[in-house]
Design a protein around this motif. Sequence first.
Motif, short mmCIF file in Angstrom:
data_model
loop_
_atom_site.label_atom_id
_atom_site.label_comp_id
_atom_site.label_asym_id
_atom_site.label_seq_id
_atom_site.Cartn_x
_atom_site.Cartn_y
_atom_site.Cartn_z
N THR A 166 0.82 -1.21 0.00
CA THR A 166 0.00 0.00 0.00
C THR A 166 0.85 1.26 0.00
OG1 THR A 166 -0.17 -0.14 2.44
CG2 THR A 166 -1.95 -1.11 1.13
N GLU A 167 1.98 1.24 0.68
CA GLU A 167 2.84 2.43 0.70
C GLU A 167 3.41 2.72 -0.69
OE1 GLU A 167 5.83 2.33 3.71
OE2 GLU A 167 4.38 2.10 5.35
N GLU A 168 3.81 1.70 -1.42
CA GLU A 168 4.34 1.92 -2.76
C GLU A 168 3.24 2.37 -3.72
OE1 GLU A 168 7.51 2.09 -3.58
OE2 GLU A 168 7.87 1.74 -1.45
N ILE A 169 2.04 1.84 -3.55
CA ILE A 169 0.93 2.30 -4.40
C ILE A 169 0.67 3.78 -4.18
CG2 ILE A 169 -1.56 2.12 -4.77
CD1 ILE A 169 -1.32 -0.87 -4.28
N VAL A 170 0.61 4.19 -2.91
CA VAL A 170 0.27 5.58 -2.59
C VAL A 170 1.44 6.52 -2.86
CG1 VAL A 170 -0.35 7.17 -0.73
CG2 VAL A 170 -1.50 4.95 -0.93
N PHE A 171 2.60 6.21 -2.26
CA PHE A 171 3.71 7.16 -2.29
C PHE A 171 4.55 7.08 -3.55
CE2 PHE A 171 2.71 6.64 2.21
CZ PHE A 171 2.59 7.97 2.60
N ARG A 172 4.38 6.06 -4.36
CA ARG A 172 5.07 6.00 -5.63
C ARG A 172 4.07 6.22 -6.77
NH1 ARG A 172 8.58 6.56 -2.27
NH2 ARG A 172 8.15 4.58 -1.28
N ALA A 173 3.14 5.30 -6.96
CA ALA A 173 2.25 5.39 -8.12
C ALA A 173 1.39 6.64 -8.09
CB ALA A 173 1.38 4.14 -8.20
#
Length: 323
Positions: A166-173
């Motif tokens: 979830t962190e990569e989805i939010v803070f990256r994508a």
Amino acid sequence: MPPIQAPMYPLSMLSSHLLALLFGSSYVGSLYVAQNARLRFSTRTPDTQQRRYMPGSRDDPAVIRARLTAVTIATLFNCAVLYALITRSTAPSFDSSASILAILGVRWPRSILSCLQTPVLFLGPLYGSYLAGTLPGQSQYSLQHDFLGMFTTWVGFRNYVWGPLTEEIVFRAYVLAVYAMGGAARWKMIAFAPLVFGLAHVHHAWGTYNRLGRTKDALRRAALSTVFQTAYTTLFGAHTSYLFLRTSSLIPPITAHVFCNIMGIPQIQSEMRQFPAQKRTIIAVYITGIALFSYTLVPWTETPGSLYWRAPDAFWRAAMQAS
């Protein structure tokens, strides 16, 4: 020859900044809005094992489940916001063929080498684990404890599965998508997006301060640990942002995130104290890892036609042509 018109991006840079902060703050804020996800602190000073599972603590399974639910809702909410922004923009698809999933990096990377960038950087810590005999297949490695225990508990699921995802989805994508919609140059996206990710970890200071007893010493230790954690996560965020932009895939950032969570902070001084006879070798392997990481950073992440690693106007060129 008529002058080349600058592309009209769907968002201003100010809007991109505000949306990035919205995504980050809603993700972190969900942990405090949901009542069952809030931490509860005790004035007692239990030992480490007792504190770990104390009701209301960060590692209490009930709190973990509530927090995972909260960040999942926040992630879906932010996805809806981003979807609305894209579909209402002058270019509902990038280069007339990219879908929402492609924008979010839901695709396999071109090469598995892009997923090995972080392990190369951690060559030194991996050597330290080898000396300690804790790598898979070695004497101090336990399949039950070091693998099954890592991924089949609520703490492990949070740290190594749902948290990184979830962190990569939010803070990256999400964050990089809105910066691309604002026409940010690549270096700006690599610089700005990690700041949002780093600031999202500042709230840990409150938990550390309370857990250590709300004293002046607790405040000092909370401040120091938070400064270090913010700096570390910001640097890590720059690396994973680069991976996402280069590959247009969430897989390399997610695997890097999981790997870093498993390895933890490099402990070179501790390793040299534990294995003094290998001190020079440990230093050499650390330096070799950094050198190899720098050498392979570009070729291992090369992705021809990457959706994000083009000139910024390539995102919205179709919209300019249509208008």
